[in-house]
Every structure is written in structure tokens, then in C-alpha cells.
Design a protein around this motif. Structure first.
Motif, PDB file in Angstrom:
ATOM      1  N   ALA A  20       0.995  -1.227  -0.041  1.00 27.69           N
ATOM      2  CA  ALA A  20       0.005  -0.039  -0.030  1.00 27.69           C
ATOM      3  C   ALA A  20       0.923   1.034   0.035  1.00 27.69           C
ATOM      4  O   ALA A  20       0.841   2.246  -0.847  1.00 27.69           O
ATOM      5  N   ILE A  21       1.960   1.323   0.880  1.00 23.81           N
ATOM      6  CA  ILE A  21       2.860   2.470   1.157  1.00 23.81           C
ATOM      7  C   ILE A  21       4.197   1.959   0.988  1.00 23.81           C
ATOM      8  O   ILE A  21       4.398   1.071   1.727  1.00 23.81           O
ATOM      9  N   GLN A  22       4.987   2.635   0.265  1.00 24.90           N
ATOM     10  CA  GLN A  22       6.303   2.619   0.556  1.00 24.90           C
ATOM     11  C   GLN A  22       7.265   3.867   0.540  1.00 24.90           C
ATOM     12  O   GLN A  22       6.884   4.553  -0.304  1.00 24.90           O
ATOM     13  N   THR A  23       7.938   4.076   1.436  1.00 21.92           N
ATOM     14  CA  THR A  23       8.983   5.113   1.367  1.00 21.92           C
ATOM     15  C   THR A  23      10.389   4.598   1.326  1.00 21.92           C
ATOM     16  O   THR A  23      10.817   3.782   1.862  1.00 21.92           O
ATOM     17  N   THR A  24      11.164   5.321   0.635  1.00 22.01           N
ATOM     18  CA  THR A  24      12.731   4.883   0.467  1.00 22.01           C
ATOM     19  C   THR A  24      13.539   6.172   0.547  1.00 22.01           C
ATOM     20  O   THR A  24      13.286   6.980   0.173  1.00 22.01           O
ATOM     21  N   GLY A  25      14.202   6.184   1.705  1.00 22.03           N
ATOM     22  CA  GLY A  25      15.352   7.330   1.703  1.00 22.03           C
ATOM     23  C   GLY A  25      14.534   8.663   2.081  1.00 22.03           C
ATOM     24  O   GLY A  25      15.198   9.743   1.710  1.00 22.03           O
ATOM     25  N   LEU A  26      13.524   8.677   2.833  1.00 22.65           N
ATOM     26  CA  LEU A  26      12.807   9.998   3.096  1.00 22.65           C
ATOM     27  C   LEU A  26      13.481  10.683   3.984  1.00 22.65           C
ATOM     28  O   LEU A  26      13.794  10.446   5.030  1.00 22.65           O
ATOM     29  N   THR A  27      13.813  11.907   3.383  1.00 20.92           N
ATOM     30  CA  THR A  27      14.779  12.871   4.338  1.00 20.92           C
ATOM     31  C   THR A  27      13.792  14.257   4.442  1.00 20.92           C
ATOM     32  O   THR A  27      13.358  14.513   3.166  1.00 20.92           O
ATOM     33  N   LYS A  28      14.055  14.957   5.455  1.00 23.29           N
ATOM     34  CA  LYS A  28      13.386  16.448   5.209  1.00 23.29           C
ATOM     35  C   LYS A  28      14.309  17.234   6.147  1.00 23.29           C
ATOM     36  O   LYS A  28      14.661  16.964   7.414  1.00 23.29           O
ATOM     37  N   VAL A  29      14.756  18.188   5.420  1.00 18.19           N
ATOM     38  CA  VAL A  29      15.508  19.342   6.203  1.00 18.19           C
ATOM     39  C   VAL A  29      14.638  20.695   6.156  1.00 18.19           C
ATOM     40  O   VAL A  29      14.036  21.047   5.132  1.00 18.19           O
ATOM     41  N   TYR A  30      14.239  21.297   7.471  1.00 23.19           N
ATOM     42  CA  TYR A  30      13.837  22.394   7.399  1.00 23.19           C
ATOM     43  C   TYR A  30      14.583  23.387   7.570  1.00 23.19           C
ATOM     44  O   TYR A  30      15.750  23.448   8.144  1.00 23.19           O
ATOM     45  N   GLY A  31      14.395  24.670   7.035  1.00 23.03           N
ATOM     46  CA  GLY A  31      15.115  25.997   7.276  1.00 23.03           C
ATOM     47  C   GLY A  31      16.478  25.668   6.466  1.00 23.03           C
ATOM     48  O   GLY A  31      16.606  24.724   5.623  1.00 23.03           O
ATOM     49  N   SER A  32      17.431  26.559   6.821  1.00 25.05           N
ATOM     50  CA  SER A  32      18.990  26.693   6.144  1.00 25.05           C
ATOM     51  C   SER A  32      19.635  27.235   7.093  1.00 25.05           C
ATOM     52  O   SER A  32      19.236  28.044   8.016  1.00 25.05           O
ATOM     53  N   GLY A  33      20.912  27.109   6.615  1.00 21.32           N
ATOM     54  CA  GLY A  33      22.024  27.899   7.325  1.00 21.32           C
ATOM     55  C   GLY A  33      22.139  27.546   8.781  1.00 21.32           C
ATOM     56  O   GLY A  33      21.894  26.282   9.341  1.00 21.32           O
ATOM     57  N   ASN A  34      22.239  28.506   9.864  1.00 19.33           N
ATOM     58  CA  ASN A  34      22.113  28.009  11.215  1.00 19.33           C
ATOM     59  C   ASN A  34      20.739  27.761  11.936  1.00 19.33           C
ATOM     60  O   ASN A  34      20.703  27.399  12.968  1.00 19.33           O
ATOM     61  N   THR A  35      19.747  27.745  10.979  1.00 18.23           N
ATOM     62  CA  THR A  35      18.474  27.214  11.516  1.00 18.23           C
ATOM     63  C   THR A  35      18.186  25.954  10.957  1.00 18.23           C
ATOM     64  O   THR A  35      16.748  25.350  11.066  1.00 18.23           O
ATOM     65  N   GLU A  36      18.849  25.513  10.185  1.00 18.73           N
ATOM     66  CA  GLU A  36      18.410  24.124   9.550  1.00 18.73           C
ATOM     67  C   GLU A  36      18.357  23.147  10.365  1.00 18.73           C
ATOM     68  O   GLU A  36      19.176  22.789  11.436  1.00 18.73           O
ATOM     69  N   VAL A  37      17.453  22.132  10.323  1.00 17.33           N
ATOM     70  CA  VAL A  37      16.834  21.088  11.010  1.00 17.33           C
ATOM     71  C   VAL A  37      16.921  19.833  10.168  1.00 17.33           C
ATOM     72  O   VAL A  37      15.920  19.932   9.337  1.00 17.33           O
ATOM     73  N   VAL A  38      17.455  18.711  10.423  1.00 13.73           N
ATOM     74  CA  VAL A  38      17.097  17.622   9.513  1.00 13.73           C
ATOM     75  C   VAL A  38      16.085  16.729  10.477  1.00 13.73           C
ATOM     76  O   VAL A  38      16.701  16.196  11.490  1.00 13.73           O
ATOM     77  N   ALA A  39      15.033  17.002   9.933  1.00 18.44           N
ATOM     78  CA  ALA A  39      13.883  16.414  11.048  1.00 18.44           C
ATOM     79  C   ALA A  39      13.805  14.971  10.927  1.00 18.44           C
ATOM     80  O   ALA A  39      13.119  14.184  11.473  1.00 18.44           O
ATOM     81  N   MET A  40      14.178  14.254   9.615  1.00 20.47           N
ATOM     82  CA  MET A  40      14.072  13.105   9.070  1.00 20.47           C
ATOM     83  C   MET A  40      15.081  12.539   8.048  1.00 20.47           C
ATOM     84  O   MET A  40      15.454  13.456   7.143  1.00 20.47           O
ATOM     85  N   ARG A  41      15.748  11.688   8.464  1.00 20.20           N
ATOM     86  CA  ARG A  41      16.915  11.089   7.522  1.00 20.20           C
ATOM     87  C   ARG A  41      16.584   9.624   7.025  1.00 20.20           C
ATOM     88  O   ARG A  41      16.474   8.699   7.788  1.00 20.20           O
TER      89      ARG A  41
END
Ligand SMILES: Nc1ncnc2c1ncn2[C@@H]1O[C@H](COP(=O)(O)OP(=O)(O)OP(=O)(O)O)[C@@H](O)[C@H]1O
Ligand SMILES: [Mg+2]
Length: 248
Positions: A20-41
Motif C-alpha cells: 500500500a505504502i512504500q517510502t525509500t530514503g525519505l529525508t526532510k530538512v527544514y530551514g537553512s544555514g544555522n536554523t537548519e533542522v534535519v527532521a527526518m533522515r
């Protein structure tokens, strides 16, 4: 008669079950520079049709980020989302019309039920189908059937404010199911419910997965209902892993 050959071989996993659902290598980076947050890797997950998956993890670990990426309301920075064998997100790029696809294939249940206050219970369910092109009459009939199967048909003509928290949650689930979605996503759907009602809602997801052949992912903090789930994933600091077998 010649049997139909599926034109998309990726729908079935190697063991023959429909994915039904497949995710591969799902990554999320919010913001940039010194406010960058890697919320999902690099989050990988496979949910088969008929399967209910729990997603656990501490606050801020990336659970909602993952769920909203799968639900096509928060594009990932990288990685793929495949629904019913169809690639729908390739990194931040949509591969389908997201709005139409979401309406047809994805049912979302939020912690606060986000039902429409000035409509009654039936209308809240009915409108989801009408927006998807179904006639009012057919939508009305199916809305009543769904409310009935969720045990709230006696409240169908009541406005949302007149329903208890548990009843509202059931209406929200009915609405999420209205268009027979391949995918049901729920973000802490039982947080506002007592443990008895909470368990009922979780069991409902299980029943719906089995009966409708949907893939269901539920973000939860409630460890008491984990027995309802087929598979348990855990996120920590943006890293997804399948939880080890339950402790003896
Ligand atoms: N829109 C945003 N902009 C910037 N950072 C964000 C945004 N949304 C979430 N984050 C950050 O990403 C990380 C993961 O957030 P997320 O909401 O996915 O966590 P969660 O596991 O759902 O937490 P909770 O259990 O509290 O709901 C957190 O560090 C959060 O601060
Ligand atoms: Mg969250």
C-alpha cells in the motif's frame, strides 16, 4: 478468458502481498544555514494492504514530518513515496496531481478531529465524497453506511459540537474512509480519548485495514494498545527503525 496482466509489477512485494505504502530514503530538512533542522533522515517503510503500523517516538523525533510527507502535504527534501505501486513523490517533486490523488487515495485523521463545525456528522462524511465527484444521493447513502458501521449513525443529523470526543473521532474516521483510500494516516488520533475509547479507535483502524485492504499508519504515544498493530516502527532524532520483537 485471458487473465489480466498487471502493468505495474511493483505493486506486489516479493512475498506476493500488495504494497500500500512504500517510502525509500525519505529525508526532510527544514530551514537553512544555522536554523537548519534535519527532521527526518533516510526513512524507509513498507506497509502492505491490510496492515496496521504504529509509529512511536519522542516529541520532535520526526513522526509528524514523516506522516505528512506520506500524506502528500509536506514534500520531502529527498527520497520517494510510492502509494499503491505508483511513484507519487520523487524528492520534492510531485509525480501526480497531489490534490486529486490525496482526495482519492489518502485518508487523514488528526488528533483534533478537524471536522467542519457547521455541518452535521453525515454532511461531514458526505462532502468528502461529493468533492471527489460522487453524486449527492450516492454520497449520502454511503455516509450513512459508514456512520452505521462505526456505531454513530444515531448521531448522523447532529452537529459536530453536540457529539462527544469519541463520537467525533468516529466521524473523522468515517470521513477518512469515505473514498475507500489505499492509505490511512492518523496522527495521535486517540490523544483526546480515555483508554477504553482509545482502544476502540485503534481496533477500528485494524478492522478497516483488514476489511478495506488499506495500509494504515498511526502515530501514537499509547503503549497500551500496541498489541493491535502488525508492525511497530520507532523514530528517534529523525531516524526510523522497525522496533524489535516485543519483550517477553
Ligand atoms: N515547519 C517546520 N519548520 C522548522 N522546523 C520544523 C517544522 N516542523 C517541524 N520542525 C522540526 O522538525 C523536528 C521534527 O518535528 P515533528 O513535528 O515531525 O516531530 P514529532 O515526532 O511529530 O513530535 P511530537 O510528538 O511533538 O508531535 C522537530 O525538531 C521540529 O522542531
Ligand atoms: Mg507530531
Amino acid at each position: 478468458m485471458t487473465p489480466q496482466v498487471a502493468d505495474n509489477s511493483s505493486i506486489a512485494s516479493p512475498d506476493g502481498r500488495e504494497v500500500a505504502i512504500q517510502t525509500t530514503g525519505l529525508t526532510k530538512v527544514y530551514g537553512s544555514g544555522n536554523t537548519e533542522v534535519v527532521a527526518m533522515r533516510d526513512a524507509d517503510m513498507v506497509v502492505h494492504a491490510g496492515e496496521v503500523v504504529a509509529l512511536l517516538g519522542p516529541s520532535g523525533s520526526g513522526k509528524s514530518t514523516f506522516l505528512t510527507a506520506v500524506g502528500l502535504i509536506n514534500p520531502p527534501t529527498a527520497g520517494q513515496v510510492t502509494i499503491g505501486g505508483q511513484l507519487v513523490m520523487d524528492g520534492p517533486l510531485p509525480k501526480v496531481n497531489l490534490r486529486a490523488f490525496r482526495r482519492k487515495y489518502v485518508g487523514f485523521v488528526f488528533q483534533k478531529s478537524n471536522l467542519i463545525d457547521f455541518l452535521n456528522a453525515r454532511e461531514n462524511v458526505q462532502i468528502a465524497m461529493e468533492l471527489n465527484g460522487m453524486s449527492s444521493l450516492a454520497a449520502r447513502r454511503r455516509a450513512m453506511q459508514l456512520l452505521d458501521s462505526l456505531g454513530v449513525s444515531d448521531r448522523s443529523e447532529h452537529r459536530i459540537a453536540m457529539l462527544s470526543g469519541g463520537q467525533q473521532q468516529r466521524v473523522a474516521v468515517a470521513r477518512a474512509l469515505a473514498n475507500n483510500p489505499k492509505v490511512i494516516l492518523a496522527d495521535e488520533p486517540t490523544a483526546a480519548l480515555d483508554s477504553h475509547r482509545g482502544r476502540q479507535v485503534m481496533e477500528l483502524f485494524q478492522r478497516v485495514a483488514r476489511e478495506f485492504g488499506a495500509g494504515v499508519i498511526v502515530v501514537t504515544h499509547d503503549h497500551r494498545t500496541l498489541d493491535v498493530f502488525d508492525t511497530i516502527y520507532e523514530m528517534e532524532d529523525g531516524i526510523m527503525r522497525e522496533a524489535t520483537a516485543k519483550q517477553p
